[in-house]
Design an enzyme around this catalytic site. Structure first.
Site, PDB file in Angstrom:
ATOM      1  CG  LEU A 154      29.517   2.182   1.132  1.00  0.00           C
ATOM      2  CD1 LEU A 154      28.663   3.332   0.602  1.00  0.00           C
ATOM      3  CD2 LEU A 154      29.572   2.215   2.659  1.00  0.00           C
ATOM      4  N   GLY A 210      23.563  -2.702   0.944  1.00  0.00           N
ATOM      5  CA  GLY A 210      22.346  -2.408   0.175  1.00  0.00           C
ATOM      6  C   GLY A 210      21.540  -3.669  -0.093  1.00  0.00           C
ATOM      7  NE  ARG A 245      19.347  -0.411  -8.545  1.00  0.00           N
ATOM      8  CZ  ARG A 245      20.216   0.599  -8.513  1.00  0.00           C
ATOM      9  NH1 ARG A 245      20.334   1.395  -9.552  1.00  0.00           N
ATOM     10  NH2 ARG A 245      20.980   0.812  -7.446  1.00  0.00           N
ATOM     11  CG  ASP A 275      27.655  -1.572  -6.884  1.00  0.00           C
ATOM     12  OD1 ASP A 275      28.590  -0.758  -6.798  1.00  0.00           O
ATOM     13  OD2 ASP A 275      26.466  -1.234  -7.029  1.00  0.00           O
ATOM     14  N   GLY A 310      25.191   8.985 -10.756  1.00  0.00           N
ATOM     15  CA  GLY A 310      25.108  10.389 -10.363  1.00  0.00           C
ATOM     16  C   GLY A 310      25.957  11.225 -11.318  1.00  0.00           C
ATOM     17  CG  ASN A 354      29.896   9.367  -7.781  1.00  0.00           C
ATOM     18  OD1 ASN A 354      31.070   9.097  -7.555  1.00  0.00           O
ATOM     19  ND2 ASN A 354      28.921   9.228  -6.873  1.00  0.00           N
ATOM     20  CE  LYS A 361      36.681 -42.088  -7.345  1.00  0.00           C
ATOM     21  NZ  LYS A 361      35.916 -42.760  -6.297  1.00  0.00           N
ATOM     22  CB  ALA A 388      38.653 -51.143 -25.935  1.00  0.00           C
ATOM     23  CG  ASN A 441      35.221 -47.724  -7.955  1.00  0.00           C
ATOM     24  OD1 ASN A 441      34.239 -48.087  -8.596  1.00  0.00           O
ATOM     25  ND2 ASN A 441      35.486 -46.457  -7.714  1.00  0.00           N
TER      26      ASN A 441
HETATM   27  C1  UD1 Z   1      25.780   5.156  -6.304  1.00  0.00           C
HETATM   28  C2  UD1 Z   1      25.935   6.669  -6.243  1.00  0.00           C
HETATM   29  C3  UD1 Z   1      26.012   7.226  -7.648  1.00  0.00           C
HETATM   30  C4  UD1 Z   1      27.147   6.578  -8.404  1.00  0.00           C
HETATM   31  C5  UD1 Z   1      27.039   5.060  -8.371  1.00  0.00           C
HETATM   32  C6  UD1 Z   1      28.301   4.441  -8.929  1.00  0.00           C
HETATM   33  C7  UD1 Z   1      24.750   7.369  -4.212  1.00  0.00           C
HETATM   34  C8  UD1 Z   1      23.533   7.992  -3.662  1.00  0.00           C
HETATM   35  N1  UD1 Z   1      24.814   7.208  -5.530  1.00  0.00           N
HETATM   36  O1  UD1 Z   1      24.520   4.889  -6.927  1.00  0.00           O
HETATM   37  O2  UD1 Z   1      26.211   8.627  -7.611  1.00  0.00           O
HETATM   38  O3  UD1 Z   1      27.167   7.065  -9.744  1.00  0.00           O
HETATM   39  O4  UD1 Z   1      26.869   4.584  -7.025  1.00  0.00           O
HETATM   40  O5  UD1 Z   1      28.171   3.087  -9.136  1.00  0.00           O
HETATM   41  O6  UD1 Z   1      25.646   7.059  -3.466  1.00  0.00           O
HETATM   42  N2  UD1 Z   1      24.661   0.456   0.140  1.00  0.00           N
HETATM   43  C9  UD1 Z   1      24.681   0.236   1.502  1.00  0.00           C
HETATM   44  N3  UD1 Z   1      23.640   0.668   2.246  1.00  0.00           N
HETATM   45  C10 UD1 Z   1      22.594   1.340   1.715  1.00  0.00           C
HETATM   46  C11 UD1 Z   1      22.577   1.584   0.319  1.00  0.00           C
HETATM   47  C12 UD1 Z   1      23.637   1.111  -0.444  1.00  0.00           C
HETATM   48  O7  UD1 Z   1      25.617  -0.357   2.024  1.00  0.00           O
HETATM   49  O8  UD1 Z   1      21.686   1.727   2.474  1.00  0.00           O
HETATM   50  C13 UD1 Z   1      25.769  -0.067  -0.683  1.00  0.00           C
HETATM   51  C14 UD1 Z   1      25.314  -1.079  -1.729  1.00  0.00           C
HETATM   52  O9  UD1 Z   1      25.418  -2.390  -1.264  1.00  0.00           O
HETATM   53  C15 UD1 Z   1      26.264  -0.790  -2.887  1.00  0.00           C
HETATM   54  C16 UD1 Z   1      26.690   0.655  -2.680  1.00  0.00           C
HETATM   55  O10 UD1 Z   1      26.320   1.016  -1.377  1.00  0.00           O
HETATM   56  O11 UD1 Z   1      27.416  -1.622  -2.856  1.00  0.00           O
HETATM   57  C17 UD1 Z   1      26.035   1.603  -3.681  1.00  0.00           C
HETATM   58  O12 UD1 Z   1      24.633   1.515  -3.598  1.00  0.00           O
HETATM   59  P1  UD1 Z   1      23.740   1.479  -4.894  1.00  0.00           P
HETATM   60  O13 UD1 Z   1      22.329   1.404  -4.473  1.00  0.00           O
HETATM   61  O14 UD1 Z   1      24.251   0.472  -5.833  1.00  0.00           O
HETATM   62  O15 UD1 Z   1      24.028   2.959  -5.472  1.00  0.00           O
HETATM   63  P2  UD1 Z   1      23.826   3.442  -6.954  1.00  0.00           P
HETATM   64  O16 UD1 Z   1      22.396   3.650  -7.209  1.00  0.00           O
HETATM   65  O17 UD1 Z   1      24.562   2.555  -7.875  1.00  0.00           O
HETATM   66 CA    CA Z   2      25.516   0.628  -7.686  1.00  0.00          CA
END
Ligand code: UD1
Ligand code: CA
Length: 457
Positions: free
Chosen positions: A8, A11, A15, A102, A139, A169, A350, A379, A385
């Protein structure tokens, strides 16, 4: 069983407070997303799908070197919505490994253990959990009285008791098609207006599917990166991991806290590294090399037994065995320094090829030059060049003695065994075995100083 991976990466990463998308931030020389992908590809998935959003052009360009598929998430409606946007591309018979982009510190071995555990448990859905020292960004794992996992509750939705739970999680899940088929039943979380993949756990439990967890040993490798603070922590963890591996394989560090070595660097044994040394990219450091403080080496090959003295910068260059560089030397891209050569204080090189045992010990600029074996550069020697439009070559053959403060106006060629008189400006080729000198004869005006004083000039 074959595994399809879904990463994934769709996002917004707000932050981070950055104009750069979160997953494109640098983590010791590669982006966060590349480090995550590198780990995952080590398990040889049958297919790897990265979920991206509409603004992900840079990310897709960066990842084009990998063999990946992309799925587009229309709107950032949460982790479950992100997964569903990859639905059509997920192979029907495969297990599904889902992870957040991430979480770049995960080790390939941990992923393998997780897959093996899934098979030995014979479950439909498994998640990788860990104990977080600060669980507030994660989570929480909710268990019933028999210790079976029943749900994941996000921080925002936790009651006071749930907030105390430190098992969290990691965002890494394995599921079979049965568990995956329930993902489209996930309802929107009204507090955040997002679909949470974490709700799949309670859905599976309710449907009577077998859900298990694997508690990872350390917490370090599963931390997610959401903020700059977490990026800084992840950088420290990875930096220390790399240094620890080199210590175990025979490298001495005088001060591990100040040294930065990127993970793709390779090193031999009996190397000594002083404080504040930075080694980047695909650099290779040969055995028994010493690197003194405040030096930065990028994408360079340093052979065995080289000494790099304090405050030197070495970029995309090759230093052969036994050479000595610095202090305060700058090797710019495409410099080759021959065996046992010596590049001293305040020398810049270089795009030049120096043979064996060449000496340029002080205050020189050597650019676009070939310098033959055994030549001594005095020296203050400068290769001129650049004529304002193009670069030209200086060729100095072997065993030439270049007197101090010489300028070579390129293009120019100096034959072997020649001497250049100190202070010369060399504009024409010099045949082998010659002396070239191009300065006006010295004139001494006797008693001049005395006369000056008398006349009160
Ligand atoms: C998420 C988990 C959390 C866990 C944590 C671990 C959920 C709801 N929560 O939280 O339980 O402890 O990861 O690091 O899943 N992303 C998308 N599309 C979206 C939203 C997010 O592709 O609409 C991707 C982001 O780019 C990211 C990943 O999903 O790589 C996780 O999203 P992020 O917002 O970082 O979740 P957390 O709040 O960290
Ligand atoms: Ca995250």
């Amino acid at each position: 069983m074959k595994v399809t991976v879904v990463i994934l990466a769709g996002g917004l990463g707000t932050r981070m407070k950055s104009n750069t998308p979160k997953l494109l931030h640098n983590l010791l020389g590669k982006t966060i997303i590349e480090r995550t992908i590198d780990s995952v590809l080590s398990i040889n998935p049958s297919k790897t799908i990265v979920v991206v959003n509409k603004e992900s052009k840079n990310l897709i360009d960066l990842l084009s070197k990998y063999n990946l598929s992309f799925a587009f998430q229309e709107k950032p409606l949460g982790t479950a919505d992100a997964l569903m946007s990859a639905k059509e591309q997920i192979k029907d018979d495969d297990l599904l490994l889902l992870l957040n982009g991430d979480t770049p510190l995960i080790k390939p071995q941990t992923i393998e253990d997780f897959i093996n555990n899934f098979h030995s448990q014979g479950c439909n859905l498994s998640l990788l959990s860990f104990i977080a020292s600060d669980p507030s960004e994660y989570g929480r794992i909710i268990r019933d009285e028999t210790n079976k996992v029943t749900a994941i509750v996000e921080n925002k939705d936790c009651n006071e008791k749930e907030k105390q739970i430190r098992e969290v999680n990691s965002g890494i899940y394995l599921m079979d098609q049965k568990a995956f088929s329930l993902a489209n039943k996930i309802k929107i979380n009204t507090k955040k207006g997002e679909y949470y993949i974490t709700d799949l756990i309670s859905l599976c439990v309710k449907e009577g599917l077998k859900v298990s967890t694997l508690l990872a040993k350390g917490s370090n490798e599963l931390s997610g990166i959401n903020t700059r603070n977490e990026l800084a922590n992840a950088t420290t963890i990875l930096r220390q991991r790399v240094i620890k591996n080199f210590i175990d394989s025979g490298v001495t560090f005088i001060d591990t806290s100040s040294v930065v070595i990127e993970p793709e660097v390779k090193m031999g044994i009996d190397i000594i590294i002083y404080p504040n040394v930075i080694i980047e990219g695909k650099s290779v450091i040969g055995s028994s090399t010493k690197i003194y403080p405040h030096t930065r080496i990028m994408d360079s090959v340093i052979e065995e037994g080289v000494t790099i003295k304090d405050c030197s910068v070495i970029e995309m260059s090759h230093i052969k065995a036994g050479a000595s560089i610095g202090p305060f030397a700058h090797l710019r891209p495409q410099s080759i320094i021959g065996e046992n050569s010596k590049i001293g204080n305040f020398v810049e090189i270089k795009k030049s090829n120096l043979g064996k045992s060449v000496k340029a010990s002080h205050l020189s600029y050597i650019g676009d030059a070939d310098v033959g074996e055994g030549t001594n550069i005095g020296a203050g020697t400068i290769t001129c060049n650049y004529d304002g439009k193009s670069k030209h070559k200086t060729i100095i053959e072997k065993n030439v003695f270049v007197g101090s403060d010489t300028q070579f106006v390129a293009p120019v060629r100096i034959g072997e065994n020649s001497y250049i008189g100190a202070g010369s400006t060399i504009t024409k080729d010099v045949p082998p075995n010659s002396l070239a000198i191009s300065r006006t004869n010295q004139k001494n005006i006797l008693e001049w100083a005395k006369k000056k004083k008398d006349k009160n000039y």
